[in-house]
Write a protein that holds these residues in place. Sequence first.
Motif, PDB file in Angstrom:
ATOM      1  N   ARG A 111       0.835  -1.201   0.000  1.00 56.56           N
ATOM      2  CA  ARG A 111       0.000   0.000   0.000  1.00 56.56           C
ATOM      3  C   ARG A 111       0.874   1.257   0.000  1.00 56.56           C
ATOM      4  NH1 ARG A 111      -5.422  -0.292   2.014  1.00 56.56           N
ATOM      5  NH2 ARG A 111      -6.149  -2.462   2.105  1.00 56.56           N
ATOM      6  N   LEU A 112       0.376   2.296  -0.651  1.00 57.43           N
ATOM      7  CA  LEU A 112       1.137   3.541  -0.773  1.00 57.43           C
ATOM      8  C   LEU A 112       0.346   4.723  -0.220  1.00 57.43           C
ATOM      9  CD1 LEU A 112       2.616   3.161  -4.375  1.00 57.43           C
ATOM     10  CD2 LEU A 112       3.664   2.546  -2.190  1.00 57.43           C
ATOM     11  N   LYS A 113       1.097   5.625   0.397  1.00 59.28           N
ATOM     12  CA  LYS A 113       0.497   6.811   0.987  1.00 59.28           C
ATOM     13  C   LYS A 113       1.348   8.028   0.646  1.00 59.28           C
ATOM     14  CE  LYS A 113      -0.832   8.648   5.551  1.00 59.28           C
ATOM     15  NZ  LYS A 113      -0.884   8.342   7.014  1.00 59.28           N
ATOM     16  N   VAL A 125       5.594   3.561   1.400  1.00 64.75           N
ATOM     17  CA  VAL A 125       4.869   2.336   1.719  1.00 64.75           C
ATOM     18  C   VAL A 125       4.258   2.494   3.107  1.00 64.75           C
ATOM     19  CG1 VAL A 125       5.108  -0.126   2.179  1.00 64.75           C
ATOM     20  CG2 VAL A 125       6.335   0.908   0.250  1.00 64.75           C
ATOM     21  N   ASP A 126       2.962   2.254   3.207  1.00 64.50           N
ATOM     22  CA  ASP A 126       2.262   2.436   4.481  1.00 64.50           C
ATOM     23  C   ASP A 126       1.031   1.536   4.484  1.00 64.50           C
ATOM     24  OD1 ASP A 126       0.468   3.505   6.540  1.00 64.50           O
ATOM     25  OD2 ASP A 126       1.836   5.206   6.637  1.00 64.50           O
ATOM     26  N   ASP A 127       0.889   0.731   5.518  1.00 66.37           N
ATOM     27  CA  ASP A 127      -0.243  -0.192   5.608  1.00 66.37           C
ATOM     28  C   ASP A 127      -1.585   0.521   5.615  1.00 66.37           C
ATOM     29  OD1 ASP A 127       1.420  -2.372   5.630  1.00 66.37           O
ATOM     30  OD2 ASP A 127       1.432  -2.575   7.818  1.00 66.37           O
ATOM     31  N   LYS A 128      -1.576   1.824   5.933  1.00 66.75           N
ATOM     32  CA  LYS A 128      -2.822   2.593   5.962  1.00 66.75           C
ATOM     33  C   LYS A 128      -3.064   3.325   4.639  1.00 66.75           C
ATOM     34  CE  LYS A 128      -2.616   3.326  10.972  1.00 66.75           C
ATOM     35  NZ  LYS A 128      -2.579   4.346  12.062  1.00 66.75           N
ATOM     36  N   GLY A 129      -2.195   3.109   3.672  1.00 62.12           N
ATOM     37  CA  GLY A 129      -2.335   3.781   2.390  1.00 62.12           C
ATOM     38  C   GLY A 129      -3.312   3.077   1.466  1.00 62.12           C
ATOM     39  N   GLN A 130      -3.284   3.470   0.198  1.00 63.34           N
ATOM     40  CA  GLN A 130      -4.166   2.886  -0.809  1.00 63.34           C
ATOM     41  C   GLN A 130      -3.559   1.609  -1.384  1.00 63.34           C
ATOM     42  OE1 GLN A 130      -4.381   6.533  -3.315  1.00 63.34           O
ATOM     43  NE2 GLN A 130      -6.588   6.366  -3.048  1.00 63.34           N
ATOM     44  N   ASP A 131      -4.416   0.712  -1.796  1.00 68.01           N
ATOM     45  CA  ASP A 131      -3.951  -0.511  -2.448  1.00 68.01           C
ATOM     46  C   ASP A 131      -3.072  -0.164  -3.642  1.00 68.01           C
ATOM     47  OD1 ASP A 131      -5.310  -2.166  -0.719  1.00 68.01           O
ATOM     48  OD2 ASP A 131      -7.075  -2.344  -1.996  1.00 68.01           O
ATOM     49  N   VAL A 162       8.311   3.551  -6.420  1.00 68.58           N
ATOM     50  CA  VAL A 162       8.326   3.219  -5.003  1.00 68.58           C
ATOM     51  C   VAL A 162       8.389   1.702  -4.796  1.00 68.58           C
ATOM     52  CG1 VAL A 162       7.115   3.453  -2.803  1.00 68.58           C
ATOM     53  CG2 VAL A 162       7.034   5.312  -4.456  1.00 68.58           C
ATOM     54  N   HIS A 163       7.620   0.970  -5.572  1.00 66.03           N
ATOM     55  CA  HIS A 163       7.588  -0.481  -5.405  1.00 66.03           C
ATOM     56  C   HIS A 163       8.938  -1.130  -5.700  1.00 66.03           C
ATOM     57  CE1 HIS A 163       3.000  -1.526  -5.454  1.00 66.03           C
ATOM     58  NE2 HIS A 163       3.418  -1.062  -4.299  1.00 66.03           N
ATOM     59  N   LEU A 164       9.591  -0.719  -6.786  1.00 64.68           N
ATOM     60  CA  LEU A 164      10.892  -1.313  -7.087  1.00 64.68           C
ATOM     61  C   LEU A 164      11.930  -0.935  -6.038  1.00 64.68           C
ATOM     62  CD1 LEU A 164      11.006  -0.995 -10.983  1.00 64.68           C
ATOM     63  CD2 LEU A 164      10.611  -3.054  -9.611  1.00 64.68           C
ATOM     64  N   ALA A 165      11.893   0.296  -5.569  1.00 63.59           N
ATOM     65  CA  ALA A 165      12.812   0.692  -4.496  1.00 63.59           C
ATOM     66  C   ALA A 165      12.541  -0.111  -3.223  1.00 63.59           C
ATOM     67  CB  ALA A 165      12.683   2.191  -4.225  1.00 63.59           C
ATOM     68  N   ALA A 166      11.264  -0.421  -2.979  1.00 65.06           N
ATOM     69  CA  ALA A 166      10.883  -1.130  -1.754  1.00 65.06           C
ATOM     70  C   ALA A 166      11.394  -2.562  -1.731  1.00 65.06           C
ATOM     71  CB  ALA A 166       9.360  -1.123  -1.596  1.00 65.06           C
ATOM     72  N   ILE A 167      11.676  -3.154  -2.902  1.00 61.14           N
ATOM     73  CA  ILE A 167      12.244  -4.519  -2.912  1.00 61.14           C
ATOM     74  C   ILE A 167      13.756  -4.472  -3.126  1.00 61.14           C
ATOM     75  CG2 ILE A 167      10.083  -5.560  -3.667  1.00 61.14           C
ATOM     76  CD1 ILE A 167      11.348  -5.853  -6.483  1.00 61.14           C
ATOM     77  N   GLY A 168      14.344  -3.302  -2.903  1.00 66.36           N
ATOM     78  CA  GLY A 168      15.792  -3.167  -2.955  1.00 66.36           C
ATOM     79  C   GLY A 168      16.366  -2.934  -4.330  1.00 66.36           C
TER      80      GLY A 168
END
Length: 230
Positions: A111-113, A125-131, A162-168
């Motif tokens: 999820r992203l916020k 990345v935030d569990d309270k963000g949008q799918d 953001v997603h690609l950065a989040a997996i390193g």
Amino acid sequence: MSPDELLARVLYRDAMVLIIDKPAGLAVHAGARDGSHHLMDLLEPLRFGLPRNPELAHRLDRDTSGCLVLGRHRKALARLGEIFAGSEAQKTYWAVVVGKPPAESGIIDKRLKKLERRHGWRMVVDDKGQDAVTEYRVLGGNGRLSWIEAKPRTGRTHQIRVHLAAIGCPIVGDSTYGRGTADLVSPHLHLHARSITLPYNPKKSPITAQAPVPAHMIDALIQCGWHNQD
């Protein structure tokens, strides 16, 4: 960009829809950062006989190149709005990243916020963000860099970055989510909207378009195994 240069970037045209190859570095609309030219200032040559300029059906970041869809009139924009809102558009991006994903293919479901700051904002990345869901596949690599095909299932701001950065695996040249990659490889963002498919009319074949690889990504892609056969 001259009218002739813009016309040369038309990838698809019919009575309803235009798809152009947006160059990296050109904002699609006016922003708060500066008063520089943006795509909406340049669209008059794309009227092709209609009384009004075409309008954006969706957006690409300033530094992202590739397939950008425009509607030629209100009816077309309404239909395109339905397609993008319903996640019916099939979008494929190419990215060159630093590092290698944990698997050759997979789904990033994080999820992203939007995080507001005094001097600007960024997505986190935030569990309270949008799918936000991105499907990815490794197409090649050289041990240091990887060539990624990314297909966003949702359309969040900066989602692929953001997603690609989040997996390193930050995208080369991403000064916001990949600090250091610009100094390491290139100052230019290596993210390209490679192709798009739009189910515009259910009684007809989908509209499809593919954008050629931009010049600033060619060297890195060749290093990752691309054979420069567009």
